[in-house]
Design a protein around this motif. Sequence first.
Motif, short mmCIF file in Angstrom:
data_model
loop_
_atom_site.label_atom_id
_atom_site.label_comp_id
_atom_site.label_asym_id
_atom_site.label_seq_id
_atom_site.Cartn_x
_atom_site.Cartn_y
_atom_site.Cartn_z
N ASN A 1 8.36 1.71 11.36
CA ASN A 1 7.81 0.79 12.36
C ASN A 1 7.66 -0.58 11.72
OD1 ASN A 1 6.68 -0.32 14.63
ND2 ASN A 1 4.65 0.58 14.33
N ASP A 2 8.64 -1.44 11.93
CA ASP A 2 8.62 -2.80 11.40
C ASP A 2 8.36 -3.77 12.55
OD1 ASP A 2 9.35 -1.54 9.08
OD2 ASP A 2 11.47 -2.08 9.24
N ALA B 1 5.38 -7.06 8.93
CA ALA B 1 4.90 -5.78 8.41
C ALA B 1 6.03 -4.75 8.45
CB ALA B 1 3.71 -5.28 9.24
N GLN B 2 6.11 -3.96 7.39
CA GLN B 2 7.07 -2.85 7.33
C GLN B 2 6.29 -1.59 6.96
OE1 GLN B 2 7.85 -5.70 5.13
NE2 GLN B 2 8.75 -6.64 6.96
N GLN C 1 3.31 0.86 3.27
CA GLN C 1 3.12 -0.31 4.13
C GLN C 1 3.15 -1.57 3.28
OE1 GLN C 1 0.18 -0.86 7.65
NE2 GLN C 1 -0.93 -1.63 5.88
N SER C 2 3.90 -2.56 3.73
CA SER C 2 3.91 -3.88 3.08
C SER C 2 3.71 -4.94 4.15
CB SER C 2 5.21 -4.11 2.33
OG SER C 2 6.31 -4.18 3.22
N ILE C 3 2.84 -5.89 3.86
CA ILE C 3 2.52 -6.96 4.80
C ILE C 3 2.56 -8.28 4.05
CG2 ILE C 3 0.76 -7.92 6.34
CD1 ILE C 3 -0.33 -5.11 6.72
N HIS C 4 3.24 -9.26 4.64
CA HIS C 4 3.28 -10.61 4.10
C HIS C 4 2.88 -11.57 5.22
CE1 HIS C 4 5.34 -9.37 0.38
NE2 HIS C 4 5.96 -8.49 1.16
N ALA C 5 1.97 -12.47 4.90
CA ALA C 5 1.44 -13.37 5.94
C ALA C 5 1.23 -14.76 5.36
CB ALA C 5 0.13 -12.83 6.49
N GLU D 1 0.84 -1.20 0.00
CA GLU D 1 0.00 0.00 0.00
C GLU D 1 0.87 1.25 0.00
OE1 GLU D 1 -3.48 2.19 2.70
OE2 GLU D 1 -2.48 0.37 3.41
N LYS D 2 0.49 2.23 -0.82
CA LYS D 2 1.18 3.52 -0.87
C LYS D 2 0.14 4.62 -0.78
CE LYS D 2 4.81 4.03 -3.46
NZ LYS D 2 5.89 3.83 -2.46
#
Length: 861
Positions: free
Chosen positions: A574-575, A559-560, A532-536, A501-502
Amino acid sequence: MRRLFTLLAMLLLLPGAAQMTRAQEAGRPSEAPQGRISGLVVDAETAEPIASATVGVWRSPDSTLVTGAVTSNVGRFAIEGLRDGAYYVTVSFVGYETQTLPGVVLGSAGRRADLGSIRLAPDTQMLDEVEIAAERAAVQIQIDRTVYNTADTPVAVGGTATNVLETIPSIDVDVDGNISLRGSGNVAVLVNGRPAPVSAEYIASYLRQLPAGAIDRVEVIPNPSARYEPDGMGGIINIVLKEEAELGLGGTLVAGGDSQGGYNASGTFTYGRGPLNLAATYGFRQEEGIGGGSSFRINRYADPLTFFDQVEDEDEAETSHRLSLSADYQLTAQTSINASAQAGAEDEWEEEAARFLELDAARDPLNSYRRLVEENGNGWNADFRLGLTHSFDGVSTRRAGGSSGRDFGRRGRGGRGRGGPSGGASGSGNVGHSLTVEARFDASANDNEDLFTEFVADGDALRERQNGYTDRNRREGSLQIDYVRPLTGFRLEAGYKGDLEKLYSDLYSESAEGEDPLAPDLGLINTFDYDQSIHAVYAQLARQWGPLGVQAGLRAETAQTTFTLQNTNEAFDNDYVSLFPSAFFTYKLSETHLVKASYSRRIHRPRSRSLNPFPSYDDPLNIRVGNPALKPEYIDALEAGYVHLAPWGSVTLTPYYRRTTDVMRRFQNLRDDGVTVRTVDNFDTSTSSGVELITSMDAQALLPGLRGYVSFEGFRMVTDGSNVDTDFQNNAFGWGGRLNASYDLGNPFGVGGLDLQTTFRYRAPMATEQGRSGSFTWMDVALRQALFQERASLTLRARDLLGTAGFTYIIDQPELYNAFERDFGAQAVGVTFTYSFGQEQQNRRRQRRDEGEDFEQGEME
């Protein structure tokens, strides 16, 4: 009648037969029965699988029932542990003719019998009866959620998704459209099981664009499993849209207006032929509204005391358009692809006139002025999705209705009116083997112009001018993979979700005193980027042991996030890595009694608005600033539940407990110059414990034609924010209730097709960390008349019948007392006309047939 007795006999004898079989097996451990009968049940006309069909295995010599099963959501069944011998199999489902398959022999020549595809033909004699009697009830109870069937709800006809949510127990919607569940505003809103196509800040606006007539049901999931994204502290609200595509062309047209000057129109068109389903929807809405409020303030920090009185009136208008397209194509018997696109645009205008009066200790006027605010905004959003579904079972993956995404907790055919308690996770014989992949991209943009002008007293002399211009752009892309398969008696679910997300936001502000030229406000101008980038990844296992169902899962996420203030060259990173376990237990005491318990861990991430440290400018005496150091908050939620079915409806009792750490909580401080500053910080902890009681009614025995539900909730909330301020602590009790009742007036008055519905909700006053919120009351009434053999309807709706919609809030601190009142201006009368054409009526008939089963075969998601 014979089929009815057969079904009743199976329901009564199945548990006993299963126990006898297990007992016999226990006595002969060296010769465990190896026989197995399996098959696939499909519709003879469409070849679509039939879920929740009843399968019975009978001994040929004496016609005694041996055991039975219920088909899975992909129509499959597998019955194991059968002894050698001759059997016959019966397969039945409401709305279809019972199929009997004789001559099934298990023995040394073969102990596995695959019956292949069993085609059930529609029972034309039963269809008309089912069409009349087998309507869905208002509430269905399932393992991990409560389902509210809201299609064509009279009080929401011609309205929006927001109006639909206002009728649901546990859900509250404020004047700005913000949603809370059981008192928590941190709720994830999904549409067809996927995140809504806008960011969290614009969910309220999106729901006001979504027509109520497009919604089939609302699923409330207060304690979701690890399979679902962990966002939403209070749980998940899933809005399931109607799926109406069938063979041929069909559609629905809606038009309406209200006494405040608003009007709307929408059309849905569907087409199905062979392997292709198409659907298109367009909606237009023009809303007009008025409102107002007041504020009274005592400046206790001043010596002597001073007072401040503020009164404001609002007038607003909003125009919106929404278009959605979807297609579903069956590539092979095992594989289908689906694609969807939707776009929305809106223009908003609001004018606010506020009068300010400053008073001395004797309450004599010291100063007065008025402030005019004109806000103009426009925006658009778009969402594109492409998905593929492959079934390894060899079962058709086609979804009737051309749904644009994988359905959230879909139950196939067979949802019963009351939605009986289901038995939990399915064993290997009741689980499909499938892979689903979906790629998604969405984008949105908003431009706003805010013009502020202050005048001295009631004259035209300028006191101050200020203009603000905001530009926001957002882009988001995601890839999701879900895999489901049976695994040695368990059901395995695993998957991956990646999301990028940007967000870009730019604010320019200028102001001037009196007639002076406008000059830039250097303390307000700001531009920021938020990435924001999230990998799950997740995995969970479920299994059913007789009446006991168990499911356990774990979701791991990294999350970064980076928040960058361009005009100060500051960056805040905030990672974090998080684990989200979940567990569900269900025990089916009988066909009408179920107990369950669940645990899950969830997260609420800060919104960009809460991170921005630059102050707002809409009210110079009450400003808002964000906190770039804000951390996400985590919640651990425990729930228990008891479900009881009765001839008149159902009762669900749910005690719950939630503990939140790093609580994101808004609070207010007072500056030395008398300006109040609203900001947000992480409080230490907060706990909430309570109980919710929901009773659904189908009270035909008491009063024919009466249906609906009543809910009540009471909870205690304890907050500890002493890490921010020693005064930020609270221990308060809150409660509320809701009534939604429908009555068929057609029979008593002999007019046919006339329905009356009313909804009523109440929320009691409650103490907060800095003061107290007042009570809230809302009542809607609607009357709907069916026309043209139910192809059309005319609905008259009265919103906020009592004129009580609004809120009060008091801040009572040593240095400041502030009492707020707000009138929603919601009272209105509206009329809506709805007309369906083409295959719509056949679809409704089929839907009623599909939903006419006497029980719900639940699955733990």
